[in-house]
Design an enzyme around this catalytic site. Sequence first.
Site, PDB file in Angstrom:
ATOM      1  CB  SER A  72       5.377   6.898  -0.349  1.00 35.56           C
ATOM      2  OG  SER A  72       4.393   6.075   0.235  1.00 35.56           O
TER       3      SER A  72
ATOM      4  CE  LYS B  15     -10.246   8.655  -6.244  1.00 37.06           C
ATOM      5  NZ  LYS B  15      -8.996   7.901  -6.134  1.00 37.06           N
TER       6      LYS B  15
ATOM      7  CD  GLU C 230      -0.555   4.251   8.071  1.00 31.32           C
ATOM      8  OE1 GLU C 230      -1.389   3.403   8.435  1.00 31.32           O
ATOM      9  OE2 GLU C 230      -0.427   4.633   6.902  1.00 31.32           O
TER      10      GLU C 230
ATOM     11  CG  ASP D 109      -4.650   6.420   7.478  1.00 27.70           C
ATOM     12  OD1 ASP D 109      -3.584   6.082   6.944  1.00 27.70           O
ATOM     13  OD2 ASP D 109      -5.429   5.601   7.990  1.00 27.70           O
TER      14      ASP D 109
ATOM     15  CG  HIS E 134     -12.248   9.283  -0.054  1.00 26.62           C
ATOM     16  ND1 HIS E 134     -12.303   9.066  -1.413  1.00 26.62           N
ATOM     17  CD2 HIS E 134     -11.133   8.634   0.371  1.00 26.62           C
ATOM     18  CE1 HIS E 134     -11.283   8.308  -1.778  1.00 26.62           C
ATOM     19  NE2 HIS E 134     -10.554   8.036  -0.709  1.00 26.62           N
ATOM     20  NE  ARG E 135      -6.445  11.049  -1.428  1.00 18.23           N
ATOM     21  CZ  ARG E 135      -6.957   9.861  -1.837  1.00 18.23           C
ATOM     22  NH1 ARG E 135      -7.534   9.733  -3.002  1.00 18.23           N
ATOM     23  NH2 ARG E 135      -6.876   8.802  -1.058  1.00 18.23           N
TER      24      ARG E 135
ATOM     25  N   GLY F  26      -5.489   1.770  -6.014  1.00 16.42           N
ATOM     26  CA  GLY F  26      -6.147   1.085  -4.897  1.00 16.42           C
ATOM     27  C   GLY F  26      -7.474   0.447  -5.289  1.00 16.42           C
TER      28      GLY F  26
ATOM     29  CG  ASP G 127      -9.708   4.819  -7.473  1.00 15.87           C
ATOM     30  OD1 ASP G 127     -10.432   5.062  -6.493  1.00 15.87           O
ATOM     31  OD2 ASP G 127      -8.802   5.582  -7.844  1.00 15.87           O
TER      32      ASP G 127
HETATM   33  P1  IMP Z   1      -3.809   4.765   3.206  1.00 16.61           P
HETATM   34  O1  IMP Z   1      -4.452   6.033   3.633  1.00 16.61           O
HETATM   35  O2  IMP Z   1      -2.668   5.032   2.272  1.00 16.61           O
HETATM   36  O3  IMP Z   1      -3.464   3.881   4.344  1.00 16.61           O
HETATM   37  O4  IMP Z   1      -4.874   4.057   2.279  1.00 16.61           O
HETATM   38  C1  IMP Z   1      -5.620   2.958   2.674  1.00 16.61           C
HETATM   39  C2  IMP Z   1      -5.937   2.064   1.503  1.00 16.61           C
HETATM   40  O5  IMP Z   1      -7.108   2.528   0.893  1.00 16.61           O
HETATM   41  C3  IMP Z   1      -4.872   1.948   0.444  1.00 16.61           C
HETATM   42  O6  IMP Z   1      -4.639   0.600   0.212  1.00 16.61           O
HETATM   43  C4  IMP Z   1      -5.430   2.540  -0.783  1.00 16.61           C
HETATM   44  O7  IMP Z   1      -5.180   1.698  -1.854  1.00 16.61           O
HETATM   45  C5  IMP Z   1      -6.901   2.632  -0.483  1.00 16.61           C
HETATM   46  N1  IMP Z   1      -7.375   3.920  -0.906  1.00 16.61           N
HETATM   47  C6  IMP Z   1      -7.221   5.095  -0.289  1.00 16.61           C
HETATM   48  N2  IMP Z   1      -7.755   6.084  -1.013  1.00 16.61           N
HETATM   49  C7  IMP Z   1      -8.237   5.508  -2.112  1.00 16.61           C
HETATM   50  C8  IMP Z   1      -8.881   6.032  -3.261  1.00 16.61           C
HETATM   51  O8  IMP Z   1      -9.094   7.233  -3.449  1.00 16.61           O
HETATM   52  N3  IMP Z   1      -9.237   5.126  -4.183  1.00 16.61           N
HETATM   53  C9  IMP Z   1      -8.993   3.805  -4.045  1.00 16.61           C
HETATM   54  N4  IMP Z   1      -8.386   3.273  -3.017  1.00 16.61           N
HETATM   55  C10 IMP Z   1      -8.005   4.130  -2.047  1.00 16.61           C
END
Ligand code: IMP
Length: 187
Positions: free
Chosen positions: A8, A166, A37, A67, A171-172, A144, A146
Amino acid sequence: MRIFFVTSNEAKFREASLVLKEFGINLSIDTNHRKVEIQSDNLEDIVSNALRGICNGEVSDYFVVEDDGLFINKLNGFPGPYSSYVYKTIGLAGILKLMSGVDDRTAYFKSVVGLCGPKVDIKLFTGVVYGRIAVEPRGTEGFGFDPIFIPDGYDMTFAELGIDVKNRLSHRARAFRALGNWLLSNL
Ligand code: IMP
Protein backbone atom coordinates in the site's frame (compact mmCIF):
# COMPACT_ATOMS: atom_id res chain seq x y z
CA MET A 1 4.36 -12.95 -17.15
CA ARG A 2 2.71 -10.43 -14.82
CA ILE A 3 4.41 -9.41 -11.58
CA PHE A 4 2.48 -7.66 -8.83
CA PHE A 5 4.03 -5.87 -5.85
CA VAL A 6 1.62 -6.31 -2.92
CA THR A 7 1.98 -3.03 -1.07
CA SER A 8 0.00 0.00 0.00
CA ASN A 9 3.16 2.13 -0.01
CA GLU A 10 3.34 4.01 -3.31
CA ALA A 11 6.81 5.36 -2.63
CA LYS A 12 8.14 1.81 -2.24
CA PHE A 13 6.35 0.84 -5.45
CA ARG A 14 7.88 3.77 -7.36
CA GLU A 15 11.41 2.88 -6.23
CA ALA A 16 10.94 -0.84 -6.97
CA SER A 17 9.41 -0.34 -10.40
CA LEU A 18 12.24 1.98 -11.48
CA VAL A 19 14.78 -0.68 -10.49
CA LEU A 20 12.98 -3.49 -12.33
CA LYS A 21 12.66 -1.26 -15.39
CA GLU A 22 16.48 -1.46 -15.66
CA PHE A 23 15.88 -5.16 -16.44
CA GLY A 24 13.03 -4.48 -18.85
CA ILE A 25 10.59 -5.88 -16.30
CA ASN A 26 7.26 -4.19 -15.77
CA LEU A 27 5.99 -4.16 -12.17
CA SER A 28 2.33 -3.60 -11.27
CA ILE A 29 0.95 -2.62 -7.90
CA ASP A 30 -1.52 -4.88 -6.08
CA THR A 31 -3.51 -3.19 -3.36
CA ASN A 32 -6.19 -5.92 -3.24
CA HIS A 33 -4.25 -8.66 -1.51
CA ARG A 34 -3.45 -8.03 2.11
CA LYS A 35 0.09 -8.45 3.33
CA VAL A 36 -0.57 -10.39 6.53
CA GLU A 37 2.28 -9.60 8.96
CA ILE A 38 3.11 -12.08 11.70
CA GLN A 39 4.85 -10.80 14.81
CA SER A 40 8.46 -11.86 14.40
CA ASP A 41 11.91 -10.40 14.85
CA ASN A 42 12.95 -11.94 11.54
CA LEU A 43 12.18 -10.11 8.27
CA GLU A 44 12.57 -13.35 6.26
CA ASP A 45 9.87 -15.09 8.33
CA ILE A 46 7.52 -12.11 7.97
CA VAL A 47 7.90 -12.10 4.16
CA SER A 48 7.67 -15.89 3.77
CA ASN A 49 4.52 -16.02 5.85
CA ALA A 50 2.90 -13.16 3.91
CA LEU A 51 3.68 -14.94 0.62
CA ARG A 52 2.12 -18.19 1.87
CA GLY A 53 -1.11 -16.27 2.40
CA ILE A 54 -1.02 -14.86 -1.14
CA CYS A 55 0.09 -17.89 -3.20
CA ASN A 56 -2.09 -20.44 -1.42
CA GLY A 57 -3.38 -22.68 -4.20
CA GLU A 58 -3.29 -22.10 -7.94
CA VAL A 59 -2.04 -18.68 -9.04
CA SER A 60 -1.45 -17.48 -12.57
CA ASP A 61 0.62 -14.38 -11.73
CA TYR A 62 3.76 -13.64 -9.75
CA PHE A 63 3.57 -11.74 -6.47
CA VAL A 64 6.23 -9.78 -4.62
CA VAL A 65 6.18 -8.79 -0.96
CA GLU A 66 8.77 -6.67 0.86
CA ASP A 67 9.53 -6.04 4.50
CA ASP A 68 12.18 -3.66 5.81
CA GLY A 69 13.77 -2.51 8.98
CA LEU A 70 16.06 0.24 10.22
CA PHE A 71 18.65 -1.30 12.55
CA ILE A 72 20.52 1.12 14.83
CA ASN A 73 23.69 -0.43 16.24
CA LYS A 74 23.85 1.49 19.51
CA LEU A 75 20.20 0.52 20.19
CA ASN A 76 21.03 -3.18 19.65
CA GLY A 77 19.24 -3.20 16.30
CA PHE A 78 16.12 -1.34 17.43
CA PRO A 79 13.66 -0.62 15.79
CA GLY A 80 14.49 -3.40 13.27
CA PRO A 81 11.38 -5.42 12.34
CA TYR A 82 9.28 -3.07 14.47
CA SER A 83 10.24 -0.04 12.35
CA SER A 84 6.77 0.50 10.98
CA TYR A 85 5.18 0.53 14.43
CA VAL A 86 7.93 2.73 15.85
CA TYR A 87 7.60 5.15 12.93
CA LYS A 88 3.85 5.44 13.59
CA THR A 89 4.24 5.82 17.35
CA ILE A 90 7.38 7.70 18.45
CA GLY A 91 8.36 8.71 14.89
CA LEU A 92 11.54 10.44 13.79
CA ALA A 93 11.52 12.70 16.84
CA GLY A 94 11.39 9.69 19.16
CA ILE A 95 14.33 8.00 17.46
CA LEU A 96 16.36 11.23 17.54
CA LYS A 97 15.60 11.57 21.24
CA LEU A 98 16.83 8.03 21.91
CA MET A 99 19.99 8.91 19.97
CA SER A 100 20.55 12.25 21.68
CA GLY A 101 24.17 12.54 22.85
CA VAL A 102 25.06 9.16 21.31
CA ASP A 103 28.38 9.21 19.42
CA ASP A 104 28.04 5.93 17.56
CA ARG A 105 25.20 6.73 15.15
CA THR A 106 25.86 3.87 12.73
CA ALA A 107 22.80 2.08 11.40
CA TYR A 108 21.61 0.11 8.43
CA PHE A 109 18.46 -0.52 6.47
CA LYS A 110 17.66 -4.08 5.47
CA SER A 111 15.10 -5.12 2.87
CA VAL A 112 13.79 -8.62 2.29
CA VAL A 113 11.93 -9.06 -0.98
CA GLY A 114 10.04 -12.30 -1.59
CA LEU A 115 8.57 -13.79 -4.75
CA CYS A 116 5.93 -16.48 -5.27
CA GLY A 117 4.03 -17.61 -8.34
CA PRO A 118 3.18 -20.42 -10.73
CA LYS A 119 6.73 -21.76 -11.03
CA VAL A 120 8.13 -20.42 -7.75
CA ASP A 121 7.22 -21.57 -4.27
CA ILE A 122 9.02 -18.90 -2.25
CA LYS A 123 12.24 -17.13 -3.21
CA LEU A 124 13.84 -14.42 -1.03
CA PHE A 125 16.26 -11.59 -1.95
CA THR A 126 18.03 -9.33 0.50
CA GLY A 127 19.52 -5.85 0.31
CA VAL A 128 21.36 -3.79 2.91
CA VAL A 129 22.63 -0.20 3.00
CA TYR A 130 24.93 1.03 5.75
CA GLY A 131 24.98 4.58 7.06
CA ARG A 132 24.32 6.70 10.12
CA ILE A 133 21.50 8.53 11.88
CA ALA A 134 21.45 12.30 11.34
CA VAL A 135 21.26 14.70 14.28
CA GLU A 136 18.11 16.32 12.90
CA PRO A 137 15.67 15.52 10.07
CA ARG A 138 16.73 16.96 6.70
CA GLY A 139 15.15 16.84 3.24
CA THR A 140 11.68 16.46 1.82
CA GLU A 141 11.88 13.52 -0.58
CA GLY A 142 11.24 9.85 0.07
CA PHE A 143 9.30 8.52 3.04
CA GLY A 144 9.61 6.99 6.48
CA PHE A 145 13.05 7.36 8.04
CA ASP A 146 14.61 8.89 4.90
CA PRO A 147 15.04 12.36 6.53
CA ILE A 148 17.28 10.91 9.27
CA PHE A 149 19.32 8.30 7.36
CA ILE A 150 22.67 9.29 5.81
CA PRO A 151 24.11 6.52 3.63
CA ASP A 152 27.85 5.79 3.82
CA GLY A 153 29.87 7.93 1.41
CA TYR A 154 27.45 10.87 1.61
CA ASP A 155 26.75 13.82 3.91
CA MET A 156 23.12 14.16 2.93
CA THR A 157 20.10 12.15 4.03
CA PHE A 158 18.11 9.94 1.65
CA ALA A 159 15.39 12.62 1.79
CA GLU A 160 17.90 15.22 0.54
CA LEU A 161 19.57 12.95 -2.02
CA GLY A 162 16.33 12.04 -3.80
CA ILE A 163 15.13 8.93 -5.58
CA ASP A 164 17.85 8.74 -8.28
CA VAL A 165 20.70 8.53 -5.78
CA LYS A 166 18.65 6.49 -3.30
CA ASN A 167 17.90 3.97 -6.03
CA ARG A 168 21.59 3.51 -6.75
CA LEU A 169 22.40 2.29 -3.27
CA SER A 170 19.37 1.64 -1.09
CA HIS A 171 18.48 -1.62 0.63
CA ARG A 172 15.33 -1.81 -1.54
CA ALA A 173 17.20 -1.14 -4.81
CA ARG A 174 19.72 -3.87 -3.93
CA ALA A 175 17.06 -6.44 -3.07
CA PHE A 176 14.99 -5.64 -6.18
CA ARG A 177 18.13 -5.73 -8.35
CA ALA A 178 18.81 -9.24 -7.02
CA LEU A 179 15.21 -10.13 -7.89
CA GLY A 180 15.62 -8.64 -11.39
CA ASN A 181 18.78 -10.65 -12.06
CA TRP A 182 17.10 -13.83 -10.84
CA LEU A 183 13.98 -13.26 -12.95
CA LEU A 184 16.04 -12.69 -16.09
CA SER A 185 17.96 -15.92 -15.72
CA ASN A 186 15.21 -18.15 -14.29
CA LEU A 187 11.80 -17.22 -15.75
P1 IMP B 1 7.60 -1.99 6.25
O1 IMP B 1 8.44 -2.89 5.42
O2 IMP B 1 6.57 -1.30 5.42
O3 IMP B 1 7.06 -2.65 7.46
O4 IMP B 1 8.57 -0.81 6.67
C1 IMP B 1 9.09 -0.67 7.95
C2 IMP B 1 9.30 0.78 8.30
O5 IMP B 1 10.56 1.17 7.83
C3 IMP B 1 8.28 1.75 7.76
O6 IMP B 1 7.82 2.52 8.82
C4 IMP B 1 8.98 2.62 6.81
O7 IMP B 1 8.64 3.94 7.06
C5 IMP B 1 10.43 2.37 7.12
N1 IMP B 1 11.14 2.22 5.88
C6 IMP B 1 11.17 1.15 5.07
N2 IMP B 1 11.90 1.40 3.98
C7 IMP B 1 12.32 2.66 4.11
C8 IMP B 1 13.09 3.50 3.27
O8 IMP B 1 13.52 3.17 2.16
N3 IMP B 1 13.33 4.73 3.74
C9 IMP B 1 12.85 5.16 4.93
N4 IMP B 1 12.12 4.44 5.73
C10 IMP B 1 11.85 3.18 5.32
